[in-house]
Design a protein around this motif. Structure first.
Motif, short mmCIF file in Angstrom:
data_model
loop_
_atom_site.label_atom_id
_atom_site.label_comp_id
_atom_site.label_asym_id
_atom_site.label_seq_id
_atom_site.Cartn_x
_atom_site.Cartn_y
_atom_site.Cartn_z
N SER A 1 0.83 -1.21 0.00
CA SER A 1 0.00 0.00 0.00
C SER A 1 0.86 1.26 0.00
O SER A 1 0.56 2.24 -0.68
N ARG B 1 2.24 1.67 -3.50
CA ARG B 1 1.20 2.06 -4.44
C ARG B 1 0.79 3.51 -4.26
O ARG B 1 0.50 4.22 -5.22
N ASN B 2 0.73 3.97 -3.01
CA ASN B 2 0.37 5.37 -2.78
C ASN B 2 1.44 6.33 -3.26
O ASN B 2 1.15 7.48 -3.59
N ASN C 1 3.16 4.37 -9.27
CA ASN C 1 2.42 3.39 -10.07
C ASN C 1 3.32 2.27 -10.56
O ASN C 1 2.98 1.55 -11.50
N THR D 1 -4.99 -4.28 -2.50
CA THR D 1 -4.04 -3.32 -1.91
C THR D 1 -3.29 -2.56 -2.98
O THR D 1 -2.82 -1.45 -2.73
N GLY D 2 -3.16 -3.14 -4.16
CA GLY D 2 -2.47 -2.43 -5.24
C GLY D 2 -1.46 -3.26 -5.99
O GLY D 2 -0.81 -2.76 -6.91
N ASP E 1 -5.39 8.74 -8.46
CA ASP E 1 -4.37 7.70 -8.44
C ASP E 1 -4.97 6.35 -8.84
O ASP E 1 -6.06 5.98 -8.39
N THR F 1 -3.77 2.07 -9.85
CA THR F 1 -2.73 1.06 -9.96
C THR F 1 -2.45 0.84 -11.45
O THR F 1 -3.19 1.30 -12.32
N LYS G 1 -13.52 5.11 -7.42
CA LYS G 1 -12.71 6.27 -7.76
C LYS G 1 -13.38 7.23 -8.74
O LYS G 1 -13.11 8.43 -8.71
#
Length: 230
Positions: free
Chosen positions: A65, A68-69, A72, A93-94, A156, A158, A207
């Motif tokens: 996470s 990913r935050n 990318n 989670t990504g 944002d 992934t 999103k």
């Protein structure tokens, strides 16, 4: 030369992965724990991350996470846990792919290559012009910049979420089955189930949709799959 960051606490497995990927032509750095992994992530700036889910000083899910935050960058999660719930949690989670131990080094290299290929190669797809022009539409996609906009605000995503949105954007109104989306996003060499697509679609709806439970843009076509239009 593409750069691979391996975060793996098992010395023998970590060294084996490092040596094999180095021989395949990658520049490789390896961290033995989460703290080292975070430091190398910022210093090394990898093109892909191979992340063990079980680390001595960190939760691999939380670390995923964090990455990913911040970026990318494609993430390949590896673990001895092979339950569907564990794979789904990693994808939620990504993570972009999930590889269960034990695995062959050849398969590892194939997964890394597939992630890098999809991250850096964007073959043309028939449909509307690829790069979005900012208008009054609520949802926009700029393929060249790899940016998703909702009400002119960057959202944002992934790697896999963006690839799904790119396919939808370039082929608005076309219905895609889960299998088609899975093959497009992950390639034929990835060991994941079609459930992963449902997870990505759910995350995208959160999103871009005002009400994810009553989506306006990403529609479910019951018994077939999904379609998108603005």
């Amino acid at each position: 030369m593409s750069k691979v960051l391996i975060i793996e606490d098992d010395l023998s497995i970590g060294e084996m992965m490092s040596i094999y990927l180095h021989e395949e032509g990658y520049e490789v750095k390896r961290a033995e724990n989460g703290r080292q992994g975070e430091a190398l992530f910022l210093e090394f700036i990898p093109d892909v991350i191979v992340l063990d889910i079980m680390l001595p000083d960190a939760n691999g899910i939380q670390l995923c996470s964090f990455f990913r935050n911040a970026s990318n960058v494609p993430i390949l999660m590896v673990s001895a846990k092979n339950d569907v719930s564990d794979r789904v949690r990693g994808l939620q989670t990504g993570a972009d792919d999930y590889l269960c131990k034990p695995f062959s080094m050849r398969e590892l290299a194939a997964r890394v290559q597939a992630l890098l290929r999809r991250a850096h190669t964007y073959p043309p797809v028939p449909g509307p012009v690829g790069t979005a022009v900012m208008t009054e539409q609520a949802v926009h996609l700029d393929i060249e910049k790899r940016c998703l906009y909702v009400h002119n605000k960057v959202i944002d995503t992934t790697f896999s979420e963006f690839e799904i949105m790119k396919l939808f954007w370039q082929n608005q109104g076309r219905v895609y089955s889960r299998e088609e989306l899975l093959n497009r996003v992950r390639g034929f060499d990835s060991y994941v189930t079609e459930r992963a697509i449902d997870v990505h679609i759910a995350n995208l709806r959160k999103k871009i949709e005002a009400d994810p439970k009553d989506p306006k843009y990403i529609k479910t076509v019951w018994g077939v799959g999904y379609k998108f239009f603005v």
